[in-house]
Motif scaffolding. Structure first.
Motif, PDB file in Angstrom:
ATOM      1  N   PRO A 161     -15.167   3.686  34.927  1.00 20.87           N
ATOM      2  CA  PRO A 161     -14.633   3.715  36.718  1.00 20.87           C
ATOM      3  C   PRO A 161     -13.461   4.075  37.427  1.00 20.87           C
ATOM      4  N   VAL A 162     -12.743   5.043  35.927  1.00 17.83           N
ATOM      5  CA  VAL A 162     -11.671   5.765  36.851  1.00 17.83           C
ATOM      6  C   VAL A 162     -12.304   7.253  37.299  1.00 17.83           C
ATOM      7  N   PHE A 199      -8.678   2.154  33.413  1.00 19.21           N
ATOM      8  CA  PHE A 199      -9.742   2.446  32.713  1.00 19.21           C
ATOM      9  C   PHE A 199     -10.336   2.169  31.161  1.00 19.21           C
ATOM     10  N   ASP A 200     -11.714   2.234  30.850  1.00 19.73           N
ATOM     11  CA  ASP A 200     -12.259   1.780  29.563  1.00 19.73           C
ATOM     12  C   ASP A 200     -13.215   3.147  29.191  1.00 19.73           C
ATOM     13  N   GLY A 201     -11.559   2.911  27.348  1.00 19.33           N
ATOM     14  CA  GLY A 201     -12.413   3.950  27.354  1.00 19.33           C
ATOM     15  C   GLY A 201     -13.867   3.426  26.626  1.00 19.33           C
ATOM     16  N   SER A 202     -14.426   2.498  25.878  1.00 16.39           N
ATOM     17  CA  SER A 202     -15.513   3.070  25.958  1.00 16.39           C
ATOM     18  C   SER A 202     -16.895   3.077  26.524  1.00 16.39           C
ATOM     19  N   ASP A 259      -3.818   6.324  44.420  1.00 15.04           N
ATOM     20  CA  ASP A 259      -5.079   5.220  44.928  1.00 15.04           C
ATOM     21  C   ASP A 259      -6.752   5.783  44.041  1.00 15.04           C
ATOM     22  N   ILE A 260      -6.053   6.189  42.872  1.00 16.10           N
ATOM     23  CA  ILE A 260      -7.056   6.466  41.477  1.00 16.10           C
ATOM     24  C   ILE A 260      -6.942   4.948  40.700  1.00 16.10           C
ATOM     25  N   PRO A 261      -7.416   3.806  40.736  1.00 15.46           N
ATOM     26  CA  PRO A 261      -7.138   2.864  39.717  1.00 15.46           C
ATOM     27  C   PRO A 261      -7.231   3.408  38.448  1.00 15.46           C
TER      28      PRO A 261
END
Length: 287
Positions: free
Chosen positions: A142-143, A26-29, A20-22
């Motif tokens: 987002p995560v 992940f977007d490190g920027s 349930d965790i996307p």
């Protein structure tokens, strides 16, 4: 007994850390070092559910129902610490808390009246619901936004569970419970007047360890919480109003009378205290 009912309700609502965790989003920027540091501090703070659970079990040996519920609360709160640590392990491993940093927030809390402690933690859940909701809006990655949303929803459910035990306490103890809940509710709803947002993790709980007897004082960065709230996530007056409003609305339902302001809660507190004093008054001997 409330435990079987609450177990079923919370089991249905429980999220799965793997599914349930996307993680793949992940977007490190969109994650700054400053944001990552706050995640570490919240992970360690969540770990303090361990000493809180030890306190609850010690002070509620008379109440097996509530003590059984602690198995759910403890599991879900420790999962909060774990999911935040997993986020750091994956994306900022250098900031993942050490075992020593986690163990630093495990210390003994002084015994306290169970009814007051129950209300204190109910208010803490109401406040944490809004803190995490605000944190989710502040973050840009987002995560972690999704993680804080899950945590906020969990804290709201925990508050609802505590409220059920408060209703049960009123059925059993009457005005004694009402007085305890009104007293602590007034304290916790008046955070703005006290100059700091009151929460179980920044209250003194062990006289022998003072002043290092709050969870926040034992973090690697003891000043973190105030900075997180005021400068970073900007938990301002409208957010604080949601906390106070949540406490007052729930007390209105609990006490079965409208309590829309802190002043109204204070009047109710005095009313119940006077009733208790009258009930416990020693009758004068007949002349």
């Amino acid at each position: 007994m409330l435990y079987p009912e609450l177990f079923g309700q919370l089991e249905k609502a429980r999220w799965n850390m793997a599914d349930d965790i996307p993680w793949a989003d992940f977007d490190g920027s969109r994650l700054t070092d400053e944001q990552a540091h706050t995640i570490k501090m919240n992970a360690i703070t969540e770990w303090s559910a361990l000493p809180a659970t030890e306190m609850f079990l010690r002070d509620n040996q008379h109440d097996s129902d509530f003590s059984a519920f602690m198995s759910i609360w403890f599991y879900e709160e420790q999962k909060h610490a774990l999911v935040l640590m997993e986020y750091l392990r994956r994306f900022r491993p250098e900031l993942c808390p050490t075992e020593e940093e986690l163990h630093a927030v495990r210390f003994e809390f002084d015994p306290a009246p169970p009814l007051e402690t129950l209300m204190l933690h109910f208010c803490g859940e109401v406040r944490l619901t809004q803190w995490y909701r605000c944190a989710s809006e502040w973050h840009t990655e987002p995560v972690i936004k999704a993680i804080y949303k899950h945590l906020s929803q969990d804290e709201a459910r925990h508050g609802g569970a505590y409220l059920k035990y408060m209703k049960k306490a009123i059925e059993r103890f009457g005005n004694e419970a009402r007085a305890a809940f009104a007293k602590i509710g007034l304290l916790m709803a008046s955070s703005a007047r006290s100059g700091k947002p009151l929460h179980p993790t920044n209250l003194h709980v062990n006289e022998a360890l003072f002043p290092n007897d709050t969870v926040q004082s034992r973090l690697p960065d003891p000043e973190w919480l105030e900075d997180w709230l005021t400068r970073q996530i900007q938990f301002d007056e409208p957010w604080e109003a949601r906390v106070v409003g949540g406490i007052l609305r729930n007390l209105s339902n609990l006490f079965e009378r409208p309590i829309e302001t802190i002043q109204a809660l204070n009047r109710y507190r005095k009313e119940v205290a006077a009733s208790l004093k009258e009930t416990h008054a020693v009758p004068k001997p007949a002349v």
